[in-house]
Write a protein that holds these residues in place. Structure first.
Motif, mmCIF file in Angstrom:
data_model
loop_
_atom_site.group_PDB
_atom_site.id
_atom_site.type_symbol
_atom_site.label_atom_id
_atom_site.label_comp_id
_atom_site.label_asym_id
_atom_site.label_seq_id
_atom_site.Cartn_x
_atom_site.Cartn_y
_atom_site.Cartn_z
ATOM 1 N N VAL A 1 0.845 -1.201 0.000
ATOM 2 C CA VAL A 1 0.000 0.000 0.000
ATOM 3 C C VAL A 1 0.871 1.239 0.000
ATOM 4 O O VAL A 1 1.856 1.308 0.752
ATOM 5 N N ASP A 2 0.532 2.197 -0.822
ATOM 6 C CA ASP A 2 1.163 3.516 -0.711
ATOM 7 C C ASP A 2 0.145 4.576 -1.089
ATOM 8 O O ASP A 2 -0.839 4.297 -1.769
ATOM 9 N N ARG A 3 0.444 5.806 -0.672
ATOM 10 C CA ARG A 3 -0.579 6.854 -0.848
ATOM 11 C C ARG A 3 -0.663 7.368 -2.274
ATOM 12 O O ARG A 3 -1.689 7.896 -2.689
ATOM 13 N N ASP A 4 0.393 7.229 -3.052
ATOM 14 C CA ASP A 4 0.368 7.797 -4.406
ATOM 15 C C ASP A 4 1.299 7.003 -5.322
ATOM 16 O O ASP A 4 1.887 6.006 -4.901
ATOM 17 N N ASP A 5 1.432 7.452 -6.553
ATOM 18 C CA ASP A 5 2.232 6.699 -7.531
ATOM 19 C C ASP A 5 3.621 7.321 -7.756
ATOM 20 O O ASP A 5 4.331 6.947 -8.677
ATOM 21 N N HIS B 1 7.307 7.625 -6.768
ATOM 22 C CA HIS B 1 8.441 7.132 -5.985
ATOM 23 C C HIS B 1 9.578 8.145 -6.105
ATOM 24 O O HIS B 1 10.045 8.435 -7.201
ATOM 25 N N GLU C 1 -4.291 6.000 1.733
ATOM 26 C CA GLU C 1 -3.632 6.495 2.940
ATOM 27 C C GLU C 1 -3.929 5.523 4.076
ATOM 28 O O GLU C 1 -5.098 5.215 4.341
ATOM 29 N N TYR D 1 -3.417 1.846 -3.825
ATOM 30 C CA TYR D 1 -3.176 3.248 -3.506
ATOM 31 C C TYR D 1 -4.160 3.680 -2.432
ATOM 32 O O TYR D 1 -5.371 3.507 -2.589
ATOM 33 N N SER E 1 7.405 6.654 -11.653
ATOM 34 C CA SER E 1 6.111 6.050 -11.353
ATOM 35 C C SER E 1 6.324 4.809 -10.470
ATOM 36 O O SER E 1 7.099 3.923 -10.808
ATOM 37 N N ARG E 2 5.619 4.770 -9.344
ATOM 38 C CA ARG E 2 5.825 3.702 -8.363
ATOM 39 C C ARG E 2 5.483 2.327 -8.937
ATOM 40 O O ARG E 2 6.200 1.354 -8.726
ATOM 41 N N HIS E 3 4.368 2.256 -9.684
ATOM 42 C CA HIS E 3 3.899 0.932 -10.135
ATOM 43 C C HIS E 3 4.895 0.292 -11.105
ATOM 44 O O HIS E 3 4.961 -0.914 -11.235
#
Ligand SMILES: Cc1cc2nc3c(=O)[nH]c(=O)nc-3n(C[C@H](O)[C@H](O)[C@H](O)COP(=O)(O)OP(=O)(O)OC[C@H]3O[C@@H](n4cnc5c(N)ncnc54)[C@H](O)[C@@H]3O)c2cc1C
Length: 413
Positions: free
Chosen positions: A34-38, A40, A77, A75, A62-64
């Motif tokens: 889980v992370d709050r946004d994309d 990194h 909080e 995604y 981009s995290r993904h």
């Protein structure tokens, strides 16, 4: 199916899911992160932004893109962990159950914790470089700075990358010299420590480097508040340090949900066994990276080395075997010193940074506690390694445990 839930897809969380995806049987495990946004962020890159070094797209990806397709990336909080119910609640109301939980939500600068920092002078004459927005604002301020007192300030330990404020000071000094401004600037380094750094040999060495660069060092300074009207830092013992431009490293704290869940210490870091990273309170919760309270540097290198040990241990633990791997607190940090040079320090819980060669005795190519061009190139090359080897969980030929090979123990009086 068993559920592994990882909170935070930063340095540690991304490496963990990518490595465990290859190690855990796919027909038995679901891995969720889980992370709050994309976005990194390559945080070590922030250091260079105030001096015009990196653009945003060089340090944000981009995290993904970095999370393996076989891992579920959510995604949201994180709002709260309910450890007795084995469930994590997200702020939007979703609930994620787990069999094993890894907290890897890092630590963040909290300028709100020191009165006066977020007042009228915030991002006018008071800046930070521990966020990308802060580093960019500081760049704009430095571009028009033409003299006065530039104060670099550490609020409280522990902070992530404890050498970064020193690096910033060295880079600022060199940058001012290159611009012909050095004679018009008084530089001061203000720290709550009794010297430049936490460990004696490195502290002496780095303190000497500050003295050579004519940087005033103010030690044992426990900041109570900033007075934005008079532009002074005020300590609990009522000392004052005036500034024209203040670059502060705010108090660093773990995520608020850690406190809300009753899982943190006074700085919201999760108490764990320093060798296995298992929570001291729950036998199905681990904390890895900056989120834990281990007495090591909060650094990407520590996240990397500890993940190596954690992954092997975790694979044993979930089959009922004992965790035989012991993380030794290994940290390895390049320290930019200006003029295209850097030092390297390598240490762990028990051994302080020492001079010598790294990783090969007599060959290096890196020199420990010595300013060299090769060390600087190593620091720059690390960004490539981060995106291409570290985050995808590919093997890096550096041992997780610190080695004494190549290190020299100085004779002390
Ligand atoms: C200026 C600077 C310079 C640095 N230089 C170096 C260096 O040279 N070498 C080095 O080794 N290290 C360096 N570091 C430190 C390094 O970046 C960190 O130690 C490392 O990123 C820690 O990894 P982590 O996974 O624990 O935390 P992070 O990488 O910070 O990841 C935490 C993740 O958790 C997510 N998160 C947090 N709270 C929530 C929530 N409530 N809900 C959902 N998601 C959440 C965040 O979005 C983030 O993606 C530097 C750091 C800074 C700021």
């Amino acid at each position: 199916m068993r559920n592994l839930l990882v909170l935070g897809a930063g340095t540690a969380g991304t490496m963990i899911v990518n490595k465990l995806h290859k190690r855990l049987p796919r027909d038995e495990w679901t891995i969720t992160v889980v992370d709050r946004d994309d976005d990194h962020h390559y945080q070590p890159g922030y250091l260079f932004v105030p001096f015009g070094g990196y653009a945003r797209d060089e340090i944000v990806r981009s995290r993904h893109h970095f999370v393996h397709d076989g891992v579920r990336l959510v995604y949201g909080e994180v709002d709260r962990v309910a450890p007795d119910d084995h469930v994590v609640h997200l702020a939007d109301g979703r609930a994620l159950p787990y069999d094993y939980l890894v907290i890897a939500t890092g630590t963040s600068p909290r300028p709100d914790q020191t009165p006066g920092v977020l007042g009228p002078e915030w991002r006018r004459s008071i800046f930070d470089f521990y966020t990308l927005d802060g580093a960019e604002a500081l760049h704009r301020a430095l571009e028009v700075f033409d003299g006065g007192r530039l104060v670099v300030h550490v609020s409280e330990m522990p902070i992530k990358c404890p050498v970064a404020p020193l690096e910033f000071t060295f880079l600022a000094e060199a940058w001012l010299r290159e611009r012909g401004l050095r004679d018009r600037v008084e530089l001061a380094y203000v720290t709550p420590l009794d010297g430049a750094f936490t460990k004696p040999v490195a502290s002496e060495h780095l303190g000497h480097m500050l003295a050579e660069r004519k940087v005033e060092v103010v030690t044992d300074f426990m900041v109570e508040r900033v007075d934005p009207d008079r532009k002074v830092l005020v300590s609990y013992d009522e000392r004052e340090v005036p500034f024209d431009l203040l670059v502060t490293v705010p108090v660093n704290m773990g995520a608020d949900f850690v406190a809300r869940s009753g899982l943190g210490d006074e700085l919201n870091h999760v108490p764990v066994d320093k060798h296995t990273l298992l929570s001291t309170a729950y036998d199905d919760i681990f904390a890895v990276g900056d989120a834990s309270n281990i007495p090591a540097s909060k650094a990407g290198s520590v996240a990397h080395f500890s993940v190596e040990v954690f992954v092997d241990n975790f694979c044993r633990y979930v089959t009922g075997e004992p965790m035989t791997g012991r993380f030794d607190g290994h940290a390895n940090c390049f320290v930019e010193s200006g003029g295209g040079k850097a030092l390297l320090i390598d240490f762990n819980y028990d051994t302080e940074p020492l001079p010598g060669d790294y990783p090969l005795p007599g060959l290096g190519p890196f020199r420990l506690l010595e300013e060299t061009r090769t060390n600087h190139l190593g620091k720059l090359a690390f960004r490539w390694m981060y995106w291409n080897l570290l985050l995808p969980g590919r093997p890096i030929p550096l041992p997780a445990h610190m080695s004494m090979t190549g290190k020299h123990t100085p004779n002390r009086k």
